[in-house]
Design a protein around this motif. Structure first.
Motif, PDB file in Angstrom:
ATOM      1  N   GLU A 195     -25.045  37.936  -9.793  1.00 59.89           N
ATOM      2  CA  GLU A 195     -25.064  39.050 -10.745  1.00 59.89           C
ATOM      3  C   GLU A 195     -26.193  40.038 -10.434  1.00 59.89           C
ATOM      4  O   GLU A 195     -26.264  41.114 -11.035  1.00 59.89           O
ATOM      5  N   LEU A 196     -27.073  39.647  -9.492  1.00 62.14           N
ATOM      6  CA  LEU A 196     -28.200  40.530  -9.129  1.00 62.14           C
ATOM      7  C   LEU A 196     -27.808  41.464  -7.991  1.00 62.14           C
ATOM      8  O   LEU A 196     -26.938  41.143  -7.175  1.00 62.14           O
ATOM      9  N   PRO A 197     -28.486  42.602  -7.894  1.00 61.92           N
ATOM     10  CA  PRO A 197     -28.246  43.525  -6.769  1.00 61.92           C
ATOM     11  C   PRO A 197     -28.632  42.835  -5.448  1.00 61.92           C
ATOM     12  O   PRO A 197     -29.539  42.004  -5.411  1.00 61.92           O
ATOM     13  N   GLU A 198     -27.940  43.187  -4.359  1.00 58.08           N
ATOM     14  CA  GLU A 198     -28.172  42.552  -3.064  1.00 58.08           C
ATOM     15  C   GLU A 198     -29.572  42.837  -2.500  1.00 58.08           C
ATOM     16  O   GLU A 198     -30.070  42.080  -1.679  1.00 58.08           O
ATOM     17  N   ASP A 199     -30.194  43.928  -2.921  1.00 57.81           N
ATOM     18  CA  ASP A 199     -31.517  44.260  -2.364  1.00 57.81           C
ATOM     19  C   ASP A 199     -32.657  43.581  -3.117  1.00 57.81           C
ATOM     20  O   ASP A 199     -33.833  43.834  -2.864  1.00 57.81           O
ATOM     21  N   CYS A 200     -32.292  42.692  -4.053  1.00 55.46           N
ATOM     22  CA  CYS A 200     -33.332  41.970  -4.805  1.00 55.46           C
ATOM     23  C   CYS A 200     -33.998  40.937  -3.911  1.00 55.46           C
ATOM     24  O   CYS A 200     -33.415  40.414  -2.970  1.00 55.46           O
ATOM     25  N   SER A 216     -29.754  37.147  -0.028  1.00 58.72           N
ATOM     26  CA  SER A 216     -28.620  36.616   0.750  1.00 58.72           C
ATOM     27  C   SER A 216     -28.972  35.262   1.386  1.00 58.72           C
ATOM     28  O   SER A 216     -28.154  34.338   1.427  1.00 58.72           O
ATOM     29  N   GLU A 217     -30.203  35.161   1.889  1.00 66.49           N
ATOM     30  CA  GLU A 217     -30.627  33.901   2.524  1.00 66.49           C
ATOM     31  C   GLU A 217     -30.718  32.779   1.479  1.00 66.49           C
ATOM     32  O   GLU A 217     -30.344  31.626   1.752  1.00 66.49           O
ATOM     33  N   THR A 218     -31.203  33.122   0.323  1.00 70.45           N
ATOM     34  CA  THR A 218     -31.306  32.119  -0.761  1.00 70.45           C
ATOM     35  C   THR A 218     -29.921  31.604  -1.148  1.00 70.45           C
ATOM     36  O   THR A 218     -29.722  30.399  -1.357  1.00 70.45           O
ATOM     37  N   LYS A 219     -28.939  32.528  -1.202  1.00 71.68           N
ATOM     38  CA  LYS A 219     -27.575  32.122  -1.540  1.00 71.68           C
ATOM     39  C   LYS A 219     -27.018  31.151  -0.504  1.00 71.68           C
ATOM     40  O   LYS A 219     -26.386  30.148  -0.842  1.00 71.68           O
ATOM     41  N   VAL A 220     -27.263  31.474   0.759  1.00 75.20           N
ATOM     42  CA  VAL A 220     -26.763  30.606   1.844  1.00 75.20           C
ATOM     43  C   VAL A 220     -27.371  29.207   1.726  1.00 75.20           C
ATOM     44  O   VAL A 220     -26.688  28.191   1.860  1.00 75.20           O
ATOM     45  N   ILE A 221     -28.683  29.157   1.475  1.00 71.95           N
ATOM     46  CA  ILE A 221     -29.375  27.861   1.352  1.00 71.95           C
ATOM     47  C   ILE A 221     -28.788  27.047   0.194  1.00 71.95           C
ATOM     48  O   ILE A 221     -28.522  25.845   0.325  1.00 71.95           O
ATOM     49  N   LEU A 222     -28.556  27.718  -0.941  1.00 70.97           N
ATOM     50  CA  LEU A 222     -28.008  27.018  -2.113  1.00 70.97           C
ATOM     51  C   LEU A 222     -26.574  26.546  -1.871  1.00 70.97           C
ATOM     52  O   LEU A 222     -26.176  25.452  -2.310  1.00 70.97           O
ATOM     53  N   GLU A 223     -25.776  27.382  -1.157  1.00 70.09           N
ATOM     54  CA  GLU A 223     -24.397  26.984  -0.853  1.00 70.09           C
ATOM     55  C   GLU A 223     -24.365  25.783   0.086  1.00 70.09           C
ATOM     56  O   GLU A 223     -23.549  24.858  -0.091  1.00 70.09           O
TER      57      GLU A 223
END
Length: 264
Positions: A195-200, A216-223
């Motif tokens: 829900e956050l902007p990609e540049d956060c 984006s990197e945080t999302k990959v790590i969590l996935e």
């Protein structure tokens, strides 16, 4: 008067014999009893005791048959049939030693009597059968005791194994639940990040430190963390199913063992 009593006793004896032949055993017993009362110390009384003993044997009242045979011999000690009736009554009560003595007493009166020798053979045969049954029963008891001890040890081992398997399955179940809760928390975090902007910029906790990382990197790590956790959960489920099967087989063995020692 004595002759009159003797005549009446003889008549009762003959009446008893008729009842006996007609298989009216209660009436035969009553008639023989009246004859004995009328002339208690006579040969007629001795024969009535013998005949009544035979009736009691037919009725399987062997203690009474034994007593009448003894009374017969007390009056007429040379009466071979009295010894045979007495020995038979004693044999039927498993009084084998007494029966042998009775027959030997008879043989002293009538050596080599065929009926007495046959009765001796019957006593020996009955004695051997009883002894064989006793030996067989003792062996069966010994086998049963040994079998029960074996079953007891096997059951103890199976119960111990069951407790171990239950403990392992519970441990696996707890691990799977823990991982599942972790994936749920990760899923909520990913939903919030999406829900956050990609540049956060995001921060990830590493021990007591927070590292700054691109969203984006945080999302990959969590996935990746979620995928790894899901794979572990599947492995744990397979292990739980395997342990459940072992428990089921173990319980079947326990039931089979218990059934094997139940009376049929």
């Amino acid at each position: 008067m004595a002759d009159d009593a003797a005549a009446k006793a003889l008549a009762e004896k003959e009446a008893g014999n008729v009842f006996y032949k007609n298989k009216d055993y209660d009436e035969a017993i009553a008639a023989y009893g009246r004859a004995i009362e009328l002339d208690p110390e006579s040969e007629t009384a001795a024969l009535c005791y013998s005949n009544r003993s035979a009736v009691f044997q037919i009725q399987k009242k062997f203690a009474k048959a034994e007593k009448d045979a003894q009374s017969c011999l007390a009056i007429k000690p040379d009466f071979v049939k009295g010894y045979i009736r007495l020995a038979l009554s004693q044999r039927k009560q498993a009084k084998f030693e007494e029966a042998v003595k009775t027959i030997n007493d008879g043989l002293t009166r009538s050596p080599n009597d065929a009926d007495l020798l046959k009765a001796m053979g019957s006593v020996e045969t009955a004695k051997k059968k009883i002894q064989a049954k006793a030996i067989s029963a003792a062996k069966a008891d010994a086998f049963t005791a040994a079998r029960l001890e074996t079953v007891r040890k096997e059951l103890s081992s199976l119960q111990e194994r069951r407790e171990i398997m239950l403990g392992r399955r519970e441990e696996v179940n707890m691990q799977a639940k823990q991982l599942y809760r972790g994936t749920r928390r990760t899923a909520i975090t990913l939903q919030q990040l999406n829900e956050l902007p990609e540049d956060c910029t995001s921060y990830m906790a590493v021990g007591k430190m927070f590292l700054r990382k691109p969203l984006s990197e945080t999302k990959v790590i969590l996935e990746e963390k979620t995928n790894k956790a899901n794979a572990s959960i599947q492995q744990l489920k397979s292990k739980e199913e395997y342990l459940t099967k072992i428990l089921d087989d173990n319980d079947k063995e326990i039931k089979s063992l218990v059934a094997s020692v139940q009376p049929r």
